[in-house]
Design a protein around this motif. Structure first.
Motif, PDB file in Angstrom:
ATOM      1  N   ARG A  42       0.816  -1.204   0.000  1.00  0.00           N
ATOM      2  CA  ARG A  42       0.000   0.000   0.000  1.00  0.00           C
ATOM      3  C   ARG A  42       0.854   1.261   0.000  1.00  0.00           C
ATOM      4  O   ARG A  42       0.598   2.196  -0.746  1.00  0.00           O
ATOM      5  N   TYR A  86       1.645   1.734  -3.855  1.00  0.00           N
ATOM      6  CA  TYR A  86       0.479   2.530  -4.210  1.00  0.00           C
ATOM      7  C   TYR A  86       0.616   4.010  -3.839  1.00  0.00           C
ATOM      8  O   TYR A  86       0.580   4.877  -4.710  1.00  0.00           O
ATOM      9  N   TYR A  87       0.791   4.316  -2.559  1.00  0.00           N
ATOM     10  CA  TYR A  87       0.839   5.721  -2.157  1.00  0.00           C
ATOM     11  C   TYR A  87       1.958   6.486  -2.862  1.00  0.00           C
ATOM     12  O   TYR A  87       1.741   7.579  -3.354  1.00  0.00           O
ATOM     13  N   GLU A 100       1.484   5.596  -7.275  1.00  0.00           N
ATOM     14  CA  GLU A 100       0.257   5.715  -8.053  1.00  0.00           C
ATOM     15  C   GLU A 100      -0.744   6.729  -7.522  1.00  0.00           C
ATOM     16  O   GLU A 100      -1.409   7.393  -8.303  1.00  0.00           O
ATOM     17  N   ARG A 101      -0.896   6.817  -6.222  1.00  0.00           N
ATOM     18  CA  ARG A 101      -1.959   7.649  -5.651  1.00  0.00           C
ATOM     19  C   ARG A 101      -1.719   9.116  -5.963  1.00  0.00           C
ATOM     20  O   ARG A 101      -0.646   9.654  -5.737  1.00  0.00           O
ATOM     21  N   SER A 156       1.314  11.502  -8.603  1.00  0.00           N
ATOM     22  CA  SER A 156       1.868  10.721  -7.493  1.00  0.00           C
ATOM     23  C   SER A 156       3.134  11.393  -6.951  1.00  0.00           C
ATOM     24  O   SER A 156       3.799  12.155  -7.658  1.00  0.00           O
TER      25      SER A 156
END
Length: 182
Positions: free
Chosen positions: A145, A149-150, A153-154, A163
């Motif tokens: 995560r 992800y963070y 991508e986020r 990002s």
């Protein structure tokens, strides 16, 4: 403790101002404490450690992530682990400026608190959930995560909806490009 940051959430460069905090997460075999550091320029998250015991966090601090600069400011809440003499001495030794807001200040460590709130919601790590997970699965889920992800991508509204890694890459590219006259 002083607050040299004074609620400044948008530093002008990477590795100048960080927020740090610890979250407690329940697992099948007891509590684990997750430490994070957040670069307030690009919102890149660095996971310190997932540990089973409560400890003053001199686990290597900002230098553990390889993201270090001269005169780094590290902002935390006034938890006892951050007020411990050993921790404060270590920050001084590493020339890291310690910053804390006043007790009870709602802005005390908002960036880190929001991060943990979102993380716990997205990974269903609420203390009231029906099923606890193993520490190994928690470590795996957190790594995916946060690192995958963070950071990669986020999209974040604070950094023009891209990002953190893309944002830093664009800043680096912008600053290192040289014009060439034919």
């Amino acid at each position: 403790m002083e607050n040299p940051r004074q609620h400044e959430f948008q530093p002008q460069a990477s590795n100048r101002s960080w927020a740090g905090n610890i979250a407690t997460i329940g697992t099948k075999v007891g509590w684990r404490h997750l430490t994070v550091l957040i670069d307030l320029f690009s919102f890149v998250w660095s996971v310190g450690r997932l540990i089973s015991g409560w400890m003053p966090i001199w686990w290597a601090g900002p230098s553990a992530s390889g993201r270090r600069s001269h005169r780094l400011l590290l902002h935390t809440d006034q938890g006892s682990q951050y007020r411990a003499r050993d921790y404060c001495d270590l920050l001084r030794k590493r020339e890291i400026i310690c910053s804390m807001s006043a007790k009870g200040c709602c802005w005390n460590n908002a960036v880190a608190e929001i991060f943990f709130s979102t993380l716990k919601l997205e990974l269903d790590l609420d203390d009231n959930r029906d099923t606890l997970i193993s520490p190994q699965l928690l470590k795996h889920d957190l790594a995916l995560r946060i690192e995958a992800y963070y950071n990669r991508e986020r999209r974040h509204s604070t950094i023009v909806y891209i990002s953190p890694i893309v944002y830093e890459q664009q800043i680096i590219a912008c600053c290192t490009l040289n014009t060439v006259n034919p």
